[in-house]
Design a protein around this motif. Structure first.
Motif, mmCIF file in Angstrom:
data_model
loop_
_atom_site.group_PDB
_atom_site.id
_atom_site.type_symbol
_atom_site.label_atom_id
_atom_site.label_comp_id
_atom_site.label_asym_id
_atom_site.label_seq_id
_atom_site.Cartn_x
_atom_site.Cartn_y
_atom_site.Cartn_z
ATOM 1 N N LEU A 74 0.802 -1.222 0.000
ATOM 2 C CA LEU A 74 0.000 0.000 0.000
ATOM 3 C C LEU A 74 0.834 1.271 0.000
ATOM 4 N N ASN A 75 2.149 1.132 0.088
ATOM 5 C CA ASN A 75 3.048 2.280 0.047
ATOM 6 C C ASN A 75 2.701 3.329 1.107
ATOM 7 N N VAL A 76 2.530 2.874 2.343
ATOM 8 C CA VAL A 76 2.257 3.768 3.463
ATOM 9 C C VAL A 76 3.431 3.702 4.435
ATOM 10 N N ALA A 77 3.559 4.741 5.248
ATOM 11 C CA ALA A 77 4.527 4.721 6.338
ATOM 12 C C ALA A 77 3.805 4.156 7.550
ATOM 13 N N VAL A 78 4.426 3.212 8.240
ATOM 14 C CA VAL A 78 3.772 2.556 9.365
ATOM 15 C C VAL A 78 4.800 2.191 10.425
ATOM 16 N N THR A 79 4.403 2.325 11.687
ATOM 17 C CA THR A 79 5.279 1.952 12.802
ATOM 18 C C THR A 79 4.434 1.575 14.009
ATOM 19 N N GLU A 80 5.056 0.878 14.938
ATOM 20 C CA GLU A 80 4.392 0.578 16.205
ATOM 21 C C GLU A 80 4.607 1.776 17.126
ATOM 22 N N LEU A 81 3.523 2.348 17.622
ATOM 23 C CA LEU A 81 3.591 3.562 18.426
ATOM 24 C C LEU A 81 3.674 3.323 19.926
ATOM 25 N N ASP A 82 3.047 2.260 20.411
ATOM 26 C CA ASP A 82 2.940 2.084 21.856
ATOM 27 C C ASP A 82 2.807 0.609 22.201
ATOM 28 N N TYR A 83 2.888 0.321 23.478
ATOM 29 C CA TYR A 83 2.743 -1.029 24.041
ATOM 30 C C TYR A 83 3.847 -1.968 23.563
ATOM 31 N N GLN A 120 0.378 -8.779 24.301
ATOM 32 C CA GLN A 120 -0.983 -8.985 23.798
ATOM 33 C C GLN A 120 -1.600 -7.734 23.181
ATOM 34 N N ARG A 121 -0.867 -6.650 23.117
ATOM 35 C CA ARG A 121 -1.457 -5.397 22.666
ATOM 36 C C ARG A 121 -0.453 -4.607 21.828
ATOM 37 N N THR A 122 -0.983 -3.859 20.848
ATOM 38 C CA THR A 122 -0.135 -2.988 20.048
ATOM 39 C C THR A 122 -0.930 -1.771 19.596
ATOM 40 N N LYS A 123 -0.222 -0.707 19.305
ATOM 41 C CA LYS A 123 -0.812 0.477 18.693
ATOM 42 C C LYS A 123 0.048 0.842 17.495
ATOM 43 N N LEU A 124 -0.583 0.910 16.324
ATOM 44 C CA LEU A 124 0.121 1.211 15.089
ATOM 45 C C LEU A 124 -0.240 2.605 14.603
ATOM 46 N N GLY A 125 0.712 3.264 13.993
ATOM 47 C CA GLY A 125 0.482 4.536 13.329
ATOM 48 C C GLY A 125 0.767 4.376 11.849
ATOM 49 N N ILE A 126 -0.204 4.761 11.017
ATOM 50 C CA ILE A 126 -0.084 4.609 9.572
ATOM 51 C C ILE A 126 -0.330 5.970 8.933
ATOM 52 N N VAL A 127 0.541 6.365 7.995
ATOM 53 C CA VAL A 127 0.432 7.677 7.355
ATOM 54 C C VAL A 127 0.544 7.527 5.843
ATOM 55 N N THR A 128 -0.291 8.300 5.149
ATOM 56 C CA THR A 128 -0.141 8.454 3.703
ATOM 57 C C THR A 128 -0.422 9.908 3.356
#
Length: 92
Positions: free
Chosen positions: A35-44, A49-57
């Motif tokens: 999808l050609n997006v920027a993505v990273t794990e932001l927290d946790y 058992q938990r994650t928060k992802l940040g995705i930008v386009t």
């Protein structure tokens, strides 16, 4: 326009941080490559058992940005190891 999507997910089947990182690594690579997006794990980072992802386009067309983010959510939802719990979309 900048589209920023923040997604929280739960992982019930993983039993360690190693399991979590394996799942997240595959998901991030798929989102970046397909999808050609920027993505990273932001927290946790230390919770297995938990994650928060940040995705930008970035795009100049609102409809295109919305399509990309809907496709991101669809891809995340295809991962049976994850349950998407909270999704917030911001458009700047």
């Amino acid at each position: 326009m900048i589209f920023f999507l923040e997604v929280e997910c739960m992982m019930y089947d993983g039993h360690s941080l190693k399991d979590k990182r394996s799942i997240i690594k595959r998901l991030l690579a798929k989102l970046r490559n397909e999808l050609n997006v920027a993505v990273t794990e932001l927290d946790y980072h230390d919770l297995w058992q938990r994650t928060k992802l940040g995705i930008v386009t970035i795009t100049n067309e609102r409809s295109h940005g919305e399509q990309v983010m809907q496709e991101v959510l669809r891809v995340i939802d295809t991962y049976s190891e994850l349950e998407r719990t909270i999704s917030n979309l911001e458009i700047v």
